[in-house]
Design a protein around this motif. Structure first.
Motif, PDB file in Angstrom:
ATOM      1  N   GLU A  37      46.993  23.614  41.001  1.00 49.62           N
ATOM      2  CA  GLU A  37      45.387  23.748  41.394  1.00 49.62           C
ATOM      3  C   GLU A  37      44.904  25.370  40.760  1.00 49.62           C
ATOM      4  OE1 GLU A  37      45.524  20.711  45.320  1.00 49.62           O
ATOM      5  OE2 GLU A  37      46.243  22.911  45.415  1.00 49.62           O
ATOM      6  N   GLN A  38      46.075  26.260  41.190  1.00 48.44           N
ATOM      7  CA  GLN A  38      45.603  27.590  40.712  1.00 48.44           C
ATOM      8  C   GLN A  38      45.262  27.568  39.484  1.00 48.44           C
ATOM      9  OE1 GLN A  38      49.051  29.876  42.289  1.00 48.44           O
ATOM     10  NE2 GLN A  38      47.709  30.843  43.903  1.00 48.44           N
ATOM     11  N   LEU A  39      46.127  26.886  38.523  1.00 50.35           N
ATOM     12  CA  LEU A  39      46.061  27.057  36.968  1.00 50.35           C
ATOM     13  C   LEU A  39      44.991  26.239  36.582  1.00 50.35           C
ATOM     14  CD1 LEU A  39      47.028  27.749  34.441  1.00 50.35           C
ATOM     15  CD2 LEU A  39      48.191  25.409  34.298  1.00 50.35           C
ATOM     16  N   VAL A  50      47.531  30.442  28.390  1.00 49.92           N
ATOM     17  CA  VAL A  50      48.406  30.575  29.314  1.00 49.92           C
ATOM     18  C   VAL A  50      49.845  30.438  29.023  1.00 49.92           C
ATOM     19  CG1 VAL A  50      49.418  28.861  31.215  1.00 49.92           C
ATOM     20  CG2 VAL A  50      46.770  29.009  30.716  1.00 49.92           C
ATOM     21  N   GLN A  51      50.755  31.480  29.773  1.00 56.82           N
ATOM     22  CA  GLN A  51      52.029  31.515  29.793  1.00 56.82           C
ATOM     23  C   GLN A  51      52.577  31.084  31.279  1.00 56.82           C
ATOM     24  OE1 GLN A  51      55.173  34.960  30.389  1.00 56.82           O
ATOM     25  NE2 GLN A  51      53.847  35.188  28.526  1.00 56.82           N
ATOM     26  N   ILE A 201      44.625  37.381  38.472  1.00 56.16           N
ATOM     27  CA  ILE A 201      43.936  35.996  38.561  1.00 56.16           C
ATOM     28  C   ILE A 201      44.533  35.303  39.518  1.00 56.16           C
ATOM     29  CG2 ILE A 201      44.041  33.749  37.358  1.00 56.16           C
ATOM     30  CD1 ILE A 201      43.532  35.097  34.680  1.00 56.16           C
ATOM     31  N   PHE A 202      45.695  35.082  39.667  1.00 52.88           N
ATOM     32  CA  PHE A 202      46.357  34.273  40.645  1.00 52.88           C
ATOM     33  C   PHE A 202      46.642  35.014  41.960  1.00 52.88           C
ATOM     34  CE2 PHE A 202      48.030  32.660  36.634  1.00 52.88           C
ATOM     35  CZ  PHE A 202      47.484  31.397  36.743  1.00 52.88           C
ATOM     36  N   GLY A 203      46.539  36.228  41.939  1.00 50.09           N
ATOM     37  CA  GLY A 203      46.434  36.919  43.347  1.00 50.09           C
ATOM     38  C   GLY A 203      45.074  36.819  44.212  1.00 50.09           C
ATOM     39  N   GLN A 204      44.085  36.525  43.533  1.00 48.18           N
ATOM     40  CA  GLN A 204      42.788  36.458  43.936  1.00 48.18           C
ATOM     41  C   GLN A 204      42.436  35.314  44.857  1.00 48.18           C
ATOM     42  OE1 GLN A 204      40.757  39.138  43.113  1.00 48.18           O
ATOM     43  NE2 GLN A 204      42.938  39.399  42.088  1.00 48.18           N
ATOM     44  N   LYS A 205      41.543  35.513  46.198  1.00 45.58           N
ATOM     45  CA  LYS A 205      41.369  34.623  46.958  1.00 45.58           C
ATOM     46  C   LYS A 205      40.488  33.674  46.513  1.00 45.58           C
ATOM     47  CE  LYS A 205      41.213  37.570  51.156  1.00 45.58           C
ATOM     48  NZ  LYS A 205      40.525  38.257  52.148  1.00 45.58           N
TER      49      LYS A 205
END
Length: 224
Positions: A37-39, A50-51, A201-205
Protein backbone atom coordinates in the motif's frame (compact mmCIF):
# COMPACT_ATOMS: atom_id res chain seq x y z
CA UNK A 1 1.23 7.05 -13.84
CA UNK A 2 4.10 7.83 -16.17
CA UNK A 3 3.07 9.24 -19.50
CA UNK A 4 5.28 7.20 -21.82
CA UNK A 5 3.60 3.92 -20.79
CA UNK A 6 6.53 1.64 -21.49
CA UNK A 7 5.82 -1.99 -20.67
CA UNK A 8 9.43 -3.11 -20.48
CA UNK A 9 12.58 -1.59 -19.02
CA UNK A 10 16.17 -2.54 -19.70
CA UNK A 11 19.51 -0.78 -19.80
CA UNK A 12 18.97 0.25 -23.41
CA UNK A 13 15.81 2.28 -22.83
CA UNK A 14 16.58 3.62 -19.34
CA UNK A 15 16.43 7.42 -19.35
CA UNK A 16 17.52 10.11 -16.90
CA UNK A 17 13.85 10.94 -16.36
CA UNK A 18 13.33 7.41 -15.06
CA UNK A 19 15.85 8.19 -12.32
CA UNK A 20 14.30 11.51 -11.25
CA UNK A 21 12.64 10.26 -8.07
CA UNK A 22 14.01 6.89 -7.01
CA UNK A 23 12.07 5.32 -4.12
CA UNK A 24 13.83 2.78 -1.89
CA UNK A 25 11.52 0.62 0.21
CA UNK A 26 12.08 -0.09 3.90
CA UNK A 27 9.65 -2.05 6.07
CA UNK A 28 10.93 -0.04 9.06
CA UNK A 29 8.43 2.65 8.08
CA UNK A 30 5.33 0.48 7.78
CA UNK A 31 2.58 1.43 10.19
CA UNK A 32 -1.09 0.96 9.44
CA UNK A 33 -0.29 0.42 5.77
CA UNK A 34 1.37 -2.60 4.23
CA UNK A 35 4.52 -2.19 2.16
CA UNK A 36 2.41 -2.79 -0.94
CA UNK A 37 0.00 0.00 0.00
CA UNK A 38 2.85 2.37 0.79
CA UNK A 39 4.54 1.65 -2.51
CA UNK A 40 1.35 2.18 -4.46
CA UNK A 41 0.88 5.58 -2.80
CA UNK A 42 4.46 6.47 -3.75
CA UNK A 43 3.83 5.43 -7.35
CA UNK A 44 0.60 7.41 -7.46
CA UNK A 45 2.52 10.38 -6.08
CA UNK A 46 5.04 10.25 -8.90
CA UNK A 47 7.94 7.98 -7.95
CA UNK A 48 9.75 7.19 -11.20
CA UNK A 49 11.93 4.25 -10.13
CA UNK A 50 11.71 1.67 -7.33
CA UNK A 51 14.31 -0.36 -5.49
CA UNK A 52 13.34 -3.00 -2.94
CA UNK A 53 15.83 -2.87 -0.07
CA UNK A 54 14.85 -5.10 2.82
CA UNK A 55 17.89 -6.06 4.86
CA UNK A 56 16.04 -8.07 7.49
CA UNK A 57 13.86 -10.35 5.33
CA UNK A 58 14.68 -14.00 4.67
CA UNK A 59 15.24 -14.93 1.03
CA UNK A 60 11.84 -16.61 0.59
CA UNK A 61 9.89 -13.64 1.97
CA UNK A 62 12.12 -11.22 0.09
CA UNK A 63 11.44 -13.04 -3.18
CA UNK A 64 7.66 -13.00 -2.67
CA UNK A 65 7.76 -9.28 -1.82
CA UNK A 66 9.93 -8.61 -4.87
CA UNK A 67 7.52 -10.47 -7.18
CA UNK A 68 4.63 -8.41 -5.82
CA UNK A 69 6.51 -5.13 -6.22
CA UNK A 70 7.61 -6.04 -9.75
CA UNK A 71 3.98 -6.56 -10.74
CA UNK A 72 2.88 -3.32 -9.10
CA UNK A 73 5.65 -1.27 -10.69
CA UNK A 74 4.79 -2.72 -14.10
CA UNK A 75 1.22 -1.48 -13.67
CA UNK A 76 2.58 2.03 -13.18
CA UNK A 77 5.20 1.71 -15.95
CA UNK A 78 8.09 2.28 -13.53
CA UNK A 79 11.44 0.40 -13.51
CA UNK A 80 12.01 -1.97 -10.58
CA UNK A 81 15.33 -3.23 -9.23
CA UNK A 82 16.43 -5.41 -6.32
CA UNK A 83 19.08 -4.23 -3.88
CA UNK A 84 22.11 -6.47 -3.23
CA UNK A 85 20.44 -9.87 -3.65
CA UNK A 86 21.29 -10.67 -7.26
CA UNK A 87 19.66 -14.12 -7.16
CA UNK A 88 16.33 -12.69 -5.99
CA UNK A 89 16.59 -10.10 -8.76
CA UNK A 90 17.02 -12.88 -11.30
CA UNK A 91 14.32 -15.11 -9.79
CA UNK A 92 11.64 -12.39 -9.77
CA UNK A 93 12.67 -11.14 -13.24
CA UNK A 94 13.29 -7.63 -11.92
CA UNK A 95 14.30 -4.98 -14.42
CA UNK A 96 17.71 -4.99 -12.78
CA UNK A 97 19.74 -4.98 -9.58
CA UNK A 98 21.65 -2.46 -7.51
CA UNK A 99 24.84 -3.34 -5.65
CA UNK A 100 27.12 -1.55 -3.21
CA UNK A 101 30.89 -1.47 -2.97
CA UNK A 102 30.90 -4.29 -0.42
CA UNK A 103 28.72 -6.54 -2.58
CA UNK A 104 29.58 -8.50 -5.71
CA UNK A 105 31.77 -6.72 -8.28
CA UNK A 106 29.78 -5.00 -11.01
CA UNK A 107 31.30 -7.01 -13.85
CA UNK A 108 30.50 -10.26 -12.05
CA UNK A 109 26.92 -9.08 -11.52
CA UNK A 110 26.66 -8.22 -15.21
CA UNK A 111 27.70 -11.76 -16.15
CA UNK A 112 24.91 -13.16 -13.96
CA UNK A 113 22.07 -10.83 -14.99
CA UNK A 114 22.93 -10.73 -18.67
CA UNK A 115 23.59 -7.92 -21.14
CA UNK A 116 20.21 -6.21 -20.98
CA UNK A 117 19.20 -5.85 -17.33
CA UNK A 118 19.71 -2.54 -15.52
CA UNK A 119 22.72 -2.44 -13.20
CA UNK A 120 23.08 0.26 -10.58
CA UNK A 121 26.17 0.66 -8.40
CA UNK A 122 26.79 2.73 -5.27
CA UNK A 123 29.88 4.94 -5.24
CA UNK A 124 31.49 7.40 -2.84
CA UNK A 125 34.57 8.50 -4.80
CA UNK A 126 35.50 9.44 -8.36
CA UNK A 127 37.67 6.31 -8.57
CA UNK A 128 34.81 4.02 -7.54
CA UNK A 129 32.46 5.75 -9.97
CA UNK A 130 34.80 5.47 -12.96
CA UNK A 131 35.51 1.82 -12.21
CA UNK A 132 31.81 1.00 -11.83
CA UNK A 133 31.06 2.55 -15.21
CA UNK A 134 33.94 0.61 -16.77
CA UNK A 135 32.59 -2.63 -15.27
CA UNK A 136 29.11 -2.21 -16.73
CA UNK A 137 27.06 0.02 -14.43
CA UNK A 138 24.17 1.83 -16.08
CA UNK A 139 23.75 4.44 -13.34
CA UNK A 140 25.40 5.40 -10.06
CA UNK A 141 23.95 6.08 -6.64
CA UNK A 142 26.32 8.51 -4.91
CA UNK A 143 26.22 9.35 -1.22
CA UNK A 144 25.58 9.86 1.54
CA UNK A 145 25.24 13.50 0.51
CA UNK A 146 23.62 14.37 3.86
CA UNK A 147 23.75 12.56 7.22
CA UNK A 148 21.48 9.50 7.22
CA UNK A 149 20.36 6.86 9.69
CA UNK A 150 19.32 4.42 6.94
CA UNK A 151 22.84 3.26 6.20
CA UNK A 152 25.24 3.21 9.13
CA UNK A 153 28.35 2.56 7.03
CA UNK A 154 27.73 5.34 4.50
CA UNK A 155 30.50 7.91 4.27
CA UNK A 156 29.64 11.55 3.73
CA UNK A 157 30.15 12.70 0.14
CA UNK A 158 30.74 16.43 -0.31
CA UNK A 159 28.99 18.54 -2.93
CA UNK A 160 32.33 18.98 -4.71
CA UNK A 161 32.93 15.22 -4.84
CA UNK A 162 29.38 14.64 -6.10
CA UNK A 163 29.94 17.19 -8.86
CA UNK A 164 33.33 15.71 -9.72
CA UNK A 165 31.79 12.25 -10.06
CA UNK A 166 29.09 13.58 -12.38
CA UNK A 167 31.78 15.19 -14.53
CA UNK A 168 33.96 12.05 -14.58
CA UNK A 169 31.39 9.55 -15.88
CA UNK A 170 29.06 9.31 -18.86
CA UNK A 171 26.22 7.47 -17.12
CA UNK A 172 23.44 9.04 -15.02
CA UNK A 173 24.15 9.84 -11.38
CA UNK A 174 21.61 10.07 -8.58
CA UNK A 175 22.33 11.43 -5.11
CA UNK A 176 21.44 9.36 -2.06
CA UNK A 177 21.54 9.74 1.69
CA UNK A 178 19.59 12.00 4.01
CA UNK A 179 17.78 13.89 1.24
CA UNK A 180 14.52 15.64 2.14
CA UNK A 181 12.17 18.13 0.51
CA UNK A 182 13.88 20.85 2.59
CA UNK A 183 17.49 20.19 1.57
CA UNK A 184 17.18 18.76 -1.95
CA UNK A 185 17.64 22.18 -3.59
CA UNK A 186 21.15 22.34 -2.09
CA UNK A 187 22.13 19.79 -4.75
CA UNK A 188 21.37 22.20 -7.62
CA UNK A 189 24.10 22.41 -10.24
CA UNK A 190 25.85 19.23 -9.17
CA UNK A 191 25.09 17.37 -12.39
CA UNK A 192 22.83 14.70 -10.90
CA UNK A 193 19.68 13.67 -12.75
CA UNK A 194 17.68 12.69 -9.67
CA UNK A 195 17.59 11.56 -6.06
CA UNK A 196 17.07 8.32 -4.16
CA UNK A 197 15.21 8.42 -0.84
CA UNK A 198 13.67 6.19 1.80
CA UNK A 199 12.18 8.15 4.70
CA UNK A 200 11.50 11.27 2.59
CA UNK A 201 8.79 9.15 0.97
CA UNK A 202 7.99 6.19 3.20
CA UNK A 203 8.43 8.05 6.47
CA UNK A 204 5.75 10.60 5.58
CA UNK A 205 2.32 10.55 7.20
CA UNK A 206 0.72 11.00 3.78
CA UNK A 207 2.99 9.23 1.34
CA UNK A 208 1.13 10.23 -1.82
CA UNK A 209 1.20 13.96 -1.01
CA UNK A 210 4.72 13.74 0.36
CA UNK A 211 5.93 12.14 -2.86
CA UNK A 212 4.22 14.77 -5.00
CA UNK A 213 5.82 17.54 -2.94
CA UNK A 214 9.28 15.96 -3.06
CA UNK A 215 9.00 15.53 -6.82
CA UNK A 216 8.14 19.22 -7.23
CA UNK A 217 11.17 20.19 -5.15
CA UNK A 218 13.40 17.83 -7.12
CA UNK A 219 12.29 19.32 -10.42
CA UNK A 220 12.95 22.77 -8.95
CA UNK A 221 16.45 21.63 -7.96
CA UNK A 222 17.03 20.55 -11.56
CA UNK A 223 15.76 23.88 -12.88
CA UNK A 224 12.74 22.31 -14.55
Amino acid sequence: MKSDKRDHFDRHNLTEDDLLLYAVTDQHWTGKQTLHEQLEDALKGGATFVQIREKHMGDAEFLEEAKDFKKLCAQYHVPFVVNDNVQVGIDCDADGVHVGQSDMEADDVRKLIGPDKILGVSAETVEEAVLAEKRGADYLGVGAVFPTSSKDDAEDVSYDTLKAICEAVHIPVIAIGGITRDNVTQLSGSGICGIAVISAIFGQKEILKGTEDLKRQTLKMLGR
